[in-house]
Design an enzyme around this catalytic site. Structure first.
Site, PDB file in Angstrom:
ATOM      1  N   HIS A 106     -38.723 -35.413 -55.160  1.00 49.57           N
ATOM      2  CA  HIS A 106     -39.851 -35.023 -54.007  1.00 49.57           C
ATOM      3  C   HIS A 106     -39.790 -33.506 -53.636  1.00 49.57           C
ATOM      4  O   HIS A 106     -39.751 -32.844 -52.633  1.00 49.57           O
ATOM      5  CB  HIS A 106     -39.470 -35.631 -52.655  1.00 49.57           C
ATOM      6  CG  HIS A 106     -39.829 -37.336 -52.749  1.00 49.57           C
ATOM      7  ND1 HIS A 106     -40.736 -37.740 -53.728  1.00 49.57           N
ATOM      8  CD2 HIS A 106     -39.476 -38.387 -52.129  1.00 49.57           C
ATOM      9  CE1 HIS A 106     -40.914 -38.925 -53.434  1.00 49.57           C
ATOM     10  NE2 HIS A 106     -40.256 -39.327 -52.609  1.00 49.57           N
ATOM     11  N   HIS A 180     -46.957 -39.138 -48.469  1.00 48.61           N
ATOM     12  CA  HIS A 180     -45.664 -40.149 -48.387  1.00 48.61           C
ATOM     13  C   HIS A 180     -45.988 -41.034 -46.748  1.00 48.61           C
ATOM     14  O   HIS A 180     -44.992 -41.382 -46.345  1.00 48.61           O
ATOM     15  CB  HIS A 180     -44.296 -39.658 -48.346  1.00 48.61           C
ATOM     16  CG  HIS A 180     -43.281 -40.475 -48.664  1.00 48.61           C
ATOM     17  ND1 HIS A 180     -42.764 -41.546 -48.175  1.00 48.61           N
ATOM     18  CD2 HIS A 180     -42.425 -40.278 -49.896  1.00 48.61           C
ATOM     19  CE1 HIS A 180     -41.620 -42.006 -49.049  1.00 48.61           C
ATOM     20  NE2 HIS A 180     -41.566 -41.251 -50.082  1.00 48.61           N
ATOM     21  N   GLU A 318     -47.711 -44.305 -52.904  1.00 43.71           N
ATOM     22  CA  GLU A 318     -47.638 -42.810 -53.227  1.00 43.71           C
ATOM     23  C   GLU A 318     -48.656 -42.682 -54.865  1.00 43.71           C
ATOM     24  O   GLU A 318     -47.953 -43.131 -55.668  1.00 43.71           O
ATOM     25  CB  GLU A 318     -46.346 -42.520 -53.529  1.00 43.71           C
ATOM     26  CG  GLU A 318     -45.599 -42.445 -52.258  1.00 43.71           C
ATOM     27  CD  GLU A 318     -43.988 -42.821 -52.491  1.00 43.71           C
ATOM     28  OE1 GLU A 318     -43.414 -41.645 -52.887  1.00 43.71           O
ATOM     29  OE2 GLU A 318     -43.511 -43.872 -52.180  1.00 43.71           O
TER      30      GLU A 318
HETATM   31  C1  BGC Z   1     -38.991 -43.072 -53.514  1.00 44.44           C
HETATM   32  C2  BGC Z   1     -37.740 -43.763 -52.953  1.00 44.44           C
HETATM   33  C3  BGC Z   1     -37.116 -43.087 -52.037  1.00 44.44           C
HETATM   34  C4  BGC Z   1     -38.119 -42.653 -50.882  1.00 44.44           C
HETATM   35  C5  BGC Z   1     -37.583 -41.488 -49.823  1.00 44.44           C
HETATM   36  C6  BGC Z   1     -39.679 -43.021 -52.655  1.00 44.44           C
HETATM   37  O1  BGC Z   1     -40.799 -42.318 -52.990  1.00 44.44           O
HETATM   38  O2  BGC Z   1     -39.523 -43.937 -54.672  1.00 44.44           O
HETATM   39  O3  BGC Z   1     -36.629 -44.148 -53.820  1.00 44.44           O
HETATM   40  O4  BGC Z   1     -35.883 -43.535 -51.349  1.00 44.44           O
HETATM   41  O5  BGC Z   1     -39.327 -41.968 -51.371  1.00 44.44           O
HETATM   42  O6  BGC Z   1     -37.879 -41.972 -48.602  1.00 44.44           O
END
Ligand code: BGC
Length: 354
Positions: A106, A180, A318
Site C-alpha cells: 500500500h 480501502h 479494493e
Molecule cells: C490487504 C490485507 C492487509 C490490509 C491492511 C488489504 O488490502 O490485502 O492483507 O492486511 O489491506 O489493512
C-alpha cells in the site's frame, strides 16, 4: 448534490485539515477528509429509510495518522503488494519501501493514506465533486518519477459514490490507486459481515504464497471456495479447508474480473438481508481484492463512537491492478509511461432489496 466544508483538525506537524460533506437528495451523505483522502463516514438508508453509517472509521484525525488498517483511505502509489519490495522498469532496478516483512504494501511507510491532499470543490457537468490533488515526488516510497495525482469523489442522484482517479508522471513509473473502505451494510457498529452475501463477477483469481504475493498463476474459481460467481454468504466458505484461505485467515485475494474494464458491467455485489442494503461495484480496473478484515484484531481498533472493531467487522472491495504486477509479465501492466494519463473509475452503487 451539495458539498460543504468544515475544519477537521491539525496534523501532528500542524497542518490544517478539512472534512467535506457530500450529499445527494436521496439521503446519502459521505464525509471525506483531505487527510489521506479518507472516507470517514457514509450514511445510507436501509429498507425502512433508516440512515446509518456503513463504513468503519475513527473519530479523530490523530487516529488516522497512526499506523493502522487503512480505514477508508486512498491507497497509492501502488495499492497492495510488490514482492521483494523491488521491481525492474526499463532495465533499472527500483527498491521500494519494505514495510511488510520483505515486501511492499500500500505505497510504503508513508503512502497516499498518510499525506495531506489539496482539496477543491469542482463542478463536473453540473454536479459538484470533491477533487483532491497530491504531488508524489520522485523517490517517495522508492518510486521513479514525480507523480501528479487527482482523485475526484462525487455522489450522484443515482445513489452512487463515484471515485475517479487520474495521474500523470514525468518518468515511467508504476501506479495502482484504490480506496480501502471497510463496509458493513448493517452499520459500522453492528457486529460482523459474515452474513453479508457477496457476488464477484470473476471466473479466476490470483493464488498467493504465504506472504500474499501472487504466484503468477490465474486459477479457476470453479469447484473451489473462491467461487463467488453465484452470490453466497461470506461465512459459507471463509474457514474452508483450502490452503489459500487458511494462509490469509479468510478471504484476502485478488479476483480477475470478467468485466474487462467495462464500467457498465457489474464487478461485484454485496447484499445484507438484515438491513436490506445492497451495494454494487462497477470499475474500469481489471481486479478486485476481497478482504474480509481478517487481521483487524492484530492491534485493537477503537473506532467511531468508541466501538471496537473485531476481525470481520467490515469487508473491503479494493478495485485494483493485480498485486505484484510490476514483477509479473503475464498480468495487466501497471506501468504508466511518462506523460501518459492514468485514468480509472470505481462506482459503489447503493439500493435496497425489494
Ligand atoms: C490487504 C490485507 C492487509 C490490509 C491492511 C488489504 O488490502 O490485502 O492483507 O492486511 O489491506 O489493512
Amino acid at each position: 448534490m451539495s458539498i460543504t466544508k468544515r475544519f477537521y483538525g491539525n496534523t501532528a506537524d500542524g497542518t490544517a485539515v478539512d472534512i467535506f460533506t457530500l450529499k445527494n437528495s436521496k439521503g446519502i451523505t459521505a464525509e471525506i477528509t483531505n487527510f489521506g483522502g479518507v472516507i470517514v463516514s457514509l450514511m445510507v438508508p436501509d429498507k425502512n429509510g433508516k440512515v446509518e453509517d456503513i463504513v468503519l472509521g475513527f473519530d479523530k484525525l490523530a487516529d488516522y495518522e497512526k499506523k493502522g488498517p487503512y480505514l477508508g483511505a486512498a491507497i497509492g502509489r501502488y495499492a497492495n503488494r510488490i514482492g521483494g519490495a523491488a521491481f525492474e522498469l526499463n532495465g533499472i532496478q527500483y527498491k521500494v519501501d519494505n514495510n511488510e516483512g520483505e515486501n511492499h504494501l500500500h505505497g510504503g511507510f508513508k503512502g497516499f493514506d498518510k499525506v495531506v491532499w489539496q482539496a477543491e470543490v469542482v463542478n463536473n457537468n453540473g454536479t459538484e465533486a470533491l477533487e483532491l490533488t497530491y504531488r508524489s515526488k520522485e523517490g517517495e516510497g522508492g518510486y521513479p518519477g514525480n507523480l501528479d495525482v487527482k482523485i475526484t469523489y462525487s455522489i450522484t442522484e443515482d445513489n452512487e459514490l463515484r471515485i475517479d482517479y487520474h495521474a500523470v508522471s514525468d518518468k515511467d513509473t508504476v501506479v495502482n490507486l484504490t480506496n480501502h473502505s471497510y463496509f458493513n451494510l448493517s452499520g459500522h457498529n453492528s457486529g460482523d459481515i459474515l452474513g453479508h452475501k457477496v457476488m464477484l463477477n470473476a471466473d479466476k483469481f490470483t493464488p498467493t504464497d504465504k506472504a500474499s504475493i501472487p504466484t503468477g498463476e490465474l486459477a479457476d474459481v470453479k469447484g473451489t471456495p473462491m467461487d463467488f460467481t453465484i452470490m453466497k454468504p461470506v461465512e459459507q466458505d471463509i474457514h474452508a479447508d483450502f490452503q489459500q484461505i487458511q494462509n490469509t485467515k479468510g478471504f484476502d485475494h485478488n479476483w480477475v474480473l470478467n468485466t474487462n474494464g467495462n464500467l457498465k458491467e457489474k464487478a461485484a455485489e454485496v447484499v445484507d438481508e438484515n438491513s436490506g442494503r445492497v451495494m454494487e461495484v462497477y470499475t474500469t480496473k481489471p481486479g478486485v481484492q476481497l478482504y474480509t478484515g481478517n487481521f483487524l484484531e492484530e492491534s485493537p481498533v477503537v473506532g467511531k463512537g468508541g466501538y471496537v472493531y473485531r476481525n470481520h467487522s467490515g469487508l473491503c472491495l479494493e478495485t485494483q491492478y493485480f498485486p505484484d504486477s510490476p514483477n509479473k509479465n503475464n498480468f495487466p501492466s501497471a506501468v504508466l509511461k511518462a506523460g501518459d494519463e492514468y485514468k480509472h473509475t470505481t462506482i459503489y452503487k447503493f439500493s435496497v432489496i425489494d
